[in-house]
Design a protein around this motif. Structure first.
Motif, PDB file in Angstrom:
ATOM      1  N   THR A 300       0.833  -1.205   0.000  1.00  0.00           N
ATOM      2  CA  THR A 300       0.000   0.000   0.000  1.00  0.00           C
ATOM      3  C   THR A 300       0.866   1.253   0.000  1.00  0.00           C
ATOM      4  OG1 THR A 300      -1.798  -1.133   1.157  1.00  0.00           O
ATOM      5  CG2 THR A 300      -1.772   1.269   1.264  1.00  0.00           C
ATOM      6  N   LEU A 301       1.912   1.252   0.819  1.00  0.00           N
ATOM      7  CA  LEU A 301       2.833   2.388   0.809  1.00  0.00           C
ATOM      8  C   LEU A 301       3.488   2.549  -0.553  1.00  0.00           C
ATOM      9  CD1 LEU A 301       4.546   1.909   4.307  1.00  0.00           C
ATOM     10  CD2 LEU A 301       2.799   3.590   3.676  1.00  0.00           C
ATOM     11  N   PHE A 302       3.858   1.417  -1.162  1.00  0.00           N
ATOM     12  CA  PHE A 302       4.450   1.446  -2.510  1.00  0.00           C
ATOM     13  C   PHE A 302       3.458   2.005  -3.521  1.00  0.00           C
ATOM     14  CE2 PHE A 302       5.786  -1.160  -6.358  1.00  0.00           C
ATOM     15  CZ  PHE A 302       6.817  -0.292  -6.699  1.00  0.00           C
ATOM     16  N   TYR A 303       2.200   1.574  -3.404  1.00  0.00           N
ATOM     17  CA  TYR A 303       1.148   2.034  -4.318  1.00  0.00           C
ATOM     18  C   TYR A 303       0.926   3.539  -4.186  1.00  0.00           C
ATOM     19  CZ  TYR A 303      -3.722   3.237  -5.354  1.00  0.00           C
ATOM     20  OH  TYR A 303      -4.866   3.865  -5.775  1.00  0.00           O
ATOM     21  N   LEU A 304       0.844   4.045  -2.945  1.00  0.00           N
ATOM     22  CA  LEU A 304       0.628   5.477  -2.737  1.00  0.00           C
ATOM     23  C   LEU A 304       1.797   6.301  -3.255  1.00  0.00           C
ATOM     24  CD1 LEU A 304      -0.926   5.401   0.850  1.00  0.00           C
ATOM     25  CD2 LEU A 304      -2.123   5.732  -1.327  1.00  0.00           C
ATOM     26  N   LEU A 309       3.627   9.858  -7.640  1.00  0.00           N
ATOM     27  CA  LEU A 309       4.585  10.112  -8.712  1.00  0.00           C
ATOM     28  C   LEU A 309       3.883  10.250 -10.060  1.00  0.00           C
ATOM     29  CD1 LEU A 309       7.553  10.293  -9.657  1.00  0.00           C
ATOM     30  CD2 LEU A 309       7.538   7.800  -9.857  1.00  0.00           C
ATOM     31  N   PHE A 310       3.001   9.289 -10.373  1.00  0.00           N
ATOM     32  CA  PHE A 310       2.295   9.335 -11.661  1.00  0.00           C
ATOM     33  C   PHE A 310       1.317  10.507 -11.727  1.00  0.00           C
ATOM     34  CE2 PHE A 310       2.875   4.458 -11.832  1.00  0.00           C
ATOM     35  CZ  PHE A 310       4.114   4.608 -12.430  1.00  0.00           C
ATOM     36  N   ARG A 311       0.833  10.937 -10.583  1.00  0.00           N
ATOM     37  CA  ARG A 311      -0.158  12.021 -10.557  1.00  0.00           C
ATOM     38  C   ARG A 311       0.428  13.324 -11.052  1.00  0.00           C
ATOM     39  NH1 ARG A 311      -3.815  14.739 -11.265  1.00  0.00           N
ATOM     40  NH2 ARG A 311      -5.684  15.120  -9.999  1.00  0.00           N
ATOM     41  N   GLN A 312       1.745  13.461 -10.990  1.00  0.00           N
ATOM     42  CA  GLN A 312       2.376  14.689 -11.453  1.00  0.00           C
ATOM     43  C   GLN A 312       2.343  14.823 -12.965  1.00  0.00           C
ATOM     44  OE1 GLN A 312       6.314  15.027  -9.785  1.00  0.00           O
ATOM     45  NE2 GLN A 312       5.640  14.367  -7.737  1.00  0.00           N
ATOM     46  N   PHE A 313       2.139  13.695 -13.664  1.00  0.00           N
ATOM     47  CA  PHE A 313       2.204  13.717 -15.124  1.00  0.00           C
ATOM     48  C   PHE A 313       0.884  13.335 -15.793  1.00  0.00           C
ATOM     49  CE2 PHE A 313       6.279  12.349 -13.333  1.00  0.00           C
ATOM     50  CZ  PHE A 313       7.094  13.412 -13.721  1.00  0.00           C
ATOM     51  N   SER A 314      -0.106  12.899 -14.998  1.00  0.00           N
ATOM     52  CA  SER A 314      -1.356  12.430 -15.607  1.00  0.00           C
ATOM     53  C   SER A 314      -2.516  12.676 -14.655  1.00  0.00           C
ATOM     54  CB  SER A 314      -1.256  10.935 -15.929  1.00  0.00           C
ATOM     55  OG  SER A 314      -1.034  10.186 -14.747  1.00  0.00           O
ATOM     56  N   GLY A 315      -3.705  12.348 -15.132  1.00  0.00           N
ATOM     57  CA  GLY A 315      -4.891  12.497 -14.319  1.00  0.00           C
ATOM     58  C   GLY A 315      -4.969  11.430 -13.244  1.00  0.00           C
ATOM     59  N   SER A 316      -5.948  11.574 -12.364  1.00  0.00           N
ATOM     60  CA  SER A 316      -6.051  10.672 -11.229  1.00  0.00           C
ATOM     61  C   SER A 316      -6.355   9.237 -11.641  1.00  0.00           C
ATOM     62  CB  SER A 316      -7.126  11.180 -10.261  1.00  0.00           C
ATOM     63  OG  SER A 316      -8.392  11.242 -10.911  1.00  0.00           O
ATOM     64  N   GLN A 317      -7.235   9.060 -12.661  1.00  0.00           N
ATOM     65  CA  GLN A 317      -7.600   7.705 -13.070  1.00  0.00           C
ATOM     66  C   GLN A 317      -6.421   6.966 -13.695  1.00  0.00           C
ATOM     67  OE1 GLN A 317     -10.153   6.219 -12.225  1.00  0.00           O
ATOM     68  NE2 GLN A 317     -11.854   7.643 -11.939  1.00  0.00           N
ATOM     69  N   VAL A 318      -5.671   7.661 -14.557  1.00  0.00           N
ATOM     70  CA  VAL A 318      -4.516   7.031 -15.207  1.00  0.00           C
ATOM     71  C   VAL A 318      -3.428   6.717 -14.166  1.00  0.00           C
ATOM     72  CG1 VAL A 318      -2.657   7.358 -16.888  1.00  0.00           C
ATOM     73  CG2 VAL A 318      -4.975   8.155 -17.409  1.00  0.00           C
ATOM     74  N   ALA A 319      -3.175   7.663 -13.284  1.00  0.00           N
ATOM     75  CA  ALA A 319      -2.163   7.448 -12.241  1.00  0.00           C
ATOM     76  C   ALA A 319      -2.550   6.282 -11.345  1.00  0.00           C
ATOM     77  CB  ALA A 319      -1.987   8.724 -11.419  1.00  0.00           C
ATOM     78  N   ALA A 376     -18.412  14.574  -6.598  1.00  0.00           N
ATOM     79  CA  ALA A 376     -18.902  15.312  -5.434  1.00  0.00           C
ATOM     80  C   ALA A 376     -18.354  16.730  -5.385  1.00  0.00           C
ATOM     81  CB  ALA A 376     -18.529  14.576  -4.160  1.00  0.00           C
ATOM     82  N   GLY A 377     -17.180  16.949  -5.932  1.00  0.00           N
ATOM     83  CA  GLY A 377     -16.605  18.291  -5.911  1.00  0.00           C
ATOM     84  C   GLY A 377     -15.455  18.380  -6.889  1.00  0.00           C
ATOM     85  N   SER A 378     -15.277  19.519  -7.511  1.00  0.00           N
ATOM     86  CA  SER A 378     -14.214  19.684  -8.506  1.00  0.00           C
ATOM     87  C   SER A 378     -12.884  19.939  -7.823  1.00  0.00           C
ATOM     88  CB  SER A 378     -14.550  20.846  -9.442  1.00  0.00           C
ATOM     89  OG  SER A 378     -14.712  22.038  -8.709  1.00  0.00           O
ATOM     90  N   ASN A 379     -11.829  19.397  -8.444  1.00  0.00           N
ATOM     91  CA  ASN A 379     -10.456  19.590  -7.983  1.00  0.00           C
ATOM     92  C   ASN A 379     -10.277  19.290  -6.485  1.00  0.00           C
ATOM     93  OD1 ASN A 379      -9.624  20.467 -10.572  1.00  0.00           O
ATOM     94  ND2 ASN A 379     -10.326  22.569 -10.110  1.00  0.00           N
ATOM     95  N   PRO A 380     -10.511  18.048  -6.070  1.00  0.00           N
ATOM     96  CA  PRO A 380     -10.287  17.712  -4.656  1.00  0.00           C
ATOM     97  C   PRO A 380      -8.792  17.755  -4.320  1.00  0.00           C
ATOM     98  CG  PRO A 380     -10.739  15.729  -5.914  1.00  0.00           C
ATOM     99  CD  PRO A 380     -10.985  16.891  -6.848  1.00  0.00           C
ATOM    100  N   ALA A 381      -8.516  18.003  -3.070  1.00  0.00           N
ATOM    101  CA  ALA A 381      -7.119  18.074  -2.622  1.00  0.00           C
ATOM    102  C   ALA A 381      -6.450  16.701  -2.760  1.00  0.00           C
ATOM    103  CB  ALA A 381      -7.058  18.547  -1.166  1.00  0.00           C
ATOM    104  N   HIS A 382      -5.121  16.738  -2.942  1.00  0.00           N
ATOM    105  CA  HIS A 382      -4.377  15.478  -3.099  1.00  0.00           C
ATOM    106  C   HIS A 382      -4.486  14.609  -1.845  1.00  0.00           C
ATOM    107  CE1 HIS A 382      -1.397  12.705  -4.613  1.00  0.00           C
ATOM    108  NE2 HIS A 382      -0.620  12.919  -3.553  1.00  0.00           N
ATOM    109  N   SER A 383      -4.486  15.250  -0.685  1.00  0.00           N
ATOM    110  CA  SER A 383      -4.627  14.483   0.553  1.00  0.00           C
ATOM    111  C   SER A 383      -5.981  13.800   0.640  1.00  0.00           C
ATOM    112  CB  SER A 383      -4.429  15.411   1.758  1.00  0.00           C
ATOM    113  OG  SER A 383      -5.380  16.469   1.742  1.00  0.00           O
ATOM    114  N   THR A 384      -7.003  14.442   0.111  1.00  0.00           N
ATOM    115  CA  THR A 384      -8.336  13.833   0.102  1.00  0.00           C
ATOM    116  C   THR A 384      -8.367  12.624  -0.822  1.00  0.00           C
ATOM    117  OG1 THR A 384      -9.315  16.022   0.486  1.00  0.00           O
ATOM    118  CG2 THR A 384     -10.795  14.272  -0.273  1.00  0.00           C
ATOM    119  N   GLU A 385      -7.716  12.757  -1.982  1.00  0.00           N
ATOM    120  CA  GLU A 385      -7.637  11.621  -2.910  1.00  0.00           C
ATOM    121  C   GLU A 385      -6.959  10.429  -2.243  1.00  0.00           C
ATOM    122  OE1 GLU A 385      -5.600  12.930  -6.359  1.00  0.00           O
ATOM    123  OE2 GLU A 385      -7.385  13.808  -7.302  1.00  0.00           O
ATOM    124  N   LEU A 386      -5.849  10.702  -1.526  1.00  0.00           N
ATOM    125  CA  LEU A 386      -5.131   9.606  -0.875  1.00  0.00           C
ATOM    126  C   LEU A 386      -5.984   8.948   0.202  1.00  0.00           C
ATOM    127  CD1 LEU A 386      -1.505  11.074  -0.472  1.00  0.00           C
ATOM    128  CD2 LEU A 386      -2.349   9.458  -2.189  1.00  0.00           C
TER     129      LEU A 386
END
Length: 475
Positions: A300-304, A309-319, A376-386
């Motif tokens: 899980t730590l590896f996945y997060l 890392l991938f989130r910096q270059f792509s959208g949330s679904q692709v990352a 539910a809301g546009s542009n959620p915070a990265h911490s919320t996504e995690l």
């Protein structure tokens, strides 16, 4: 790492039958290299002790490691003068080579060895071999690090010994307390199967033998010893430490890749009472849960980390998809080896394919959670996504364990191996038996065997009293 051992599992442990007169039950090997000064007093002292106290026939074998002084002549003279002494000459150095060679050729059911300096108090010899004679244990070792042991040695050797054992615990998950004490014994039936797997021929031989035995689920008995350091020891500490670290790396790599066939060292199912059938309790479930949780936390730590890392270059679904795919492959491989005890490469591709199906379920759960969050809301915070992904992964983890156990690794899951150092196909957990407490007796002197028989044919052990014959006391 050698794998050329005879196939099959070990028979059930049994108490050794009473041996015929003259047939040695115990063979004590003393490996020596250029020990012309200490060899004769060592052998005579050991022989006198065994003659007085050991209730079975015995043999003392001097294993000469290509000595260049008069050690061979001293050993030959002892062999001529004492019927219970034999001499074996090797033309190559190496304590491990000497022990493996002599033990493999011996006909005694109990094989032991001790260093020529006799640093270990000989009163520990009978408690060392008694569990092997009775069928209780497979190997026995003297421990200088047990709480009731009494040891006299310098701070440098004390530091080195404890550091080395910490390294073994951290890297190879060893649970025995003292790998280097020159005072060990093994049953011959175990040695015949175990020794061909041991590759080292030097000082690391002991450690490698114990690690493999423990990983295979064999029972190792530990005896606290009184031990006095030999200031004239010829062991080269730096070279020995370097060789030991190389051995730790080699053995650790072999165990991690599953290149060792430790199945052949397992005892028959049911030899351990914990292996008996218990109704309505899935075998190995608790141990597998522990291993699965440990692997799950790391993956899980590896996945997060990958997701961030991938989130910096792509959208949330692709990352999420890429991070979950990479971590799922690593998770399946780790659970295959550590949780369900599958070794070797057989079936690895099929297991990974099934793991990808399980990955698909996790992808649906996590992707659906991200989609719901974005709706539910546009542009959620990265911490919320995690936080949302962690919650979704917890649900996916429960399903992953159930599918792994019931579908991906069904046979292994039901056969009982568990996670950790003692796991293996069909193996039982290693039991490191501590020193058995005995009721206090008025004297610490060992029983004398007399004519070699006991009134009730029972092997009796004498406890060590804390207030006398302490190696720290002045002699």
């Amino acid at each position: 790492m050698r794998t050329d051992s005879s196939p099959g599992t070990l028979p059930a442990r049994e108490h050794l039958p009473a041996a015929a007169a003259g047939t040695p039950v115990l063979d004590v090997v003393i490996p020596v290299y250029n020990e012309e000064k200490d060899l004769q007093p060592c052998v005579r002292r050991l022989h006198d002790h065994l003659k007085r106290t050991f209730p079975y026939a015995f043999r003392i074998t001097v294993a000469d490691n290509a000595s260049t002084d008069t050690t061979p002549q001293v050993a030959a003279r002892l062999e001529q003068e004492i019927p219970e002494v034999s001499h074996f000459r090797l033309e190559q150095k190496g304590r491990g080579r000497a022990l493996a060679t002599v033990w493999s050729a011996s006909d005694a059911p109990i094989l032991a060895y001790m260093d020529v300096d006799l640093s270990t108090d000989l009163n520990a010899l009978l408690p060392l071999v008694a569990p092997l004679i009775s069928g209780h244990s497979d190997l026995a070792i003297g421990s200088r690090l047990a709480r009731s042991s009494r040891v006299v040695r310098g701070p440098k050797r004390e530091f080195i010994s404890r550091t080395y054992n910490l390294i073994l615990r951290g890297s190879l998950q060893a649970r025995f307390s003292d790998a280097q004490c020159g005072f060990k014994a093994i049953r011959r039936d175990v040695a015949q199967v175990l020794l061909p797997l041991v590759e080292d021929t030097g000082w690391f031989f002991d450690t490698e033998m114990l690690v493999l035995a423990e990983r295979a689920g064999l029972r190792i008995h530990e005896v606290p010893v009184d031990w006095v350091d030999d200031p004239d020891s010829t062991v080269h500490i730096v070279k020995t430490a370097t060789d030991d670290l190389k051995g730790v790396w080699r053995v650790g790599k072999a165990l991690a890749t599953g290149s060792l066939s430790l199945d052949r060292l397992t005892r028959p199912f049911g030899d351990d009472p914990r292996d008996r059938d218990i109704q309505d309790v899935p075998k190995g479930l608790a141990r597998q849960l522990v291993g699965f949780v440990a692997v799950g936390v790391l993956s899980t730590l590896f996945y997060l980390l990958l997701y961030s890392l991938f989130r910096q270059f792509s959208g949330s679904q692709v990352a999420n998809a890429f991070a979950l795919l990479v971590s799922a492959v690593a998770n399946t491989a780790a659970n295959r080896r550590l949780t369900f005890g599958v070794r070797g490469r057989g079936g690895a591709v099929r297991h990974q394919a099934q793991g990808l199906v399980v990955f698909g379920i996790g992808l649906v759960l996590t992707s659906g959670s991200l989609a719901a969050l974005n709706a539910a809301g546009s542009n959620p915070a990265h911490s919320t996504e995690l936080a949302v992904l962690i919650a979704a992964n917890l649900a996916a983890t429960v399903l992953r364990f159930l599918l792994f156990r019931a579908w991906v690794f069904p046979d292994r899951g039901d056969s009982g191996p568990g996670p950790g150092p003692g796991s293996g196909p069909g193996s039982v957990s290693t039991v490191v038996a501590g020193h058995t407490p005995y009721p206090p007796l008025p004297h610490r002197q060992p029983y004398e065997a007399g004519d070699g028989t006991w009134p009730d044919a029972t092997l009796r052990l004498q406890p060590v009293r804390p207030h006398d014959t302490d190696p720290r006391d002045p002699r």
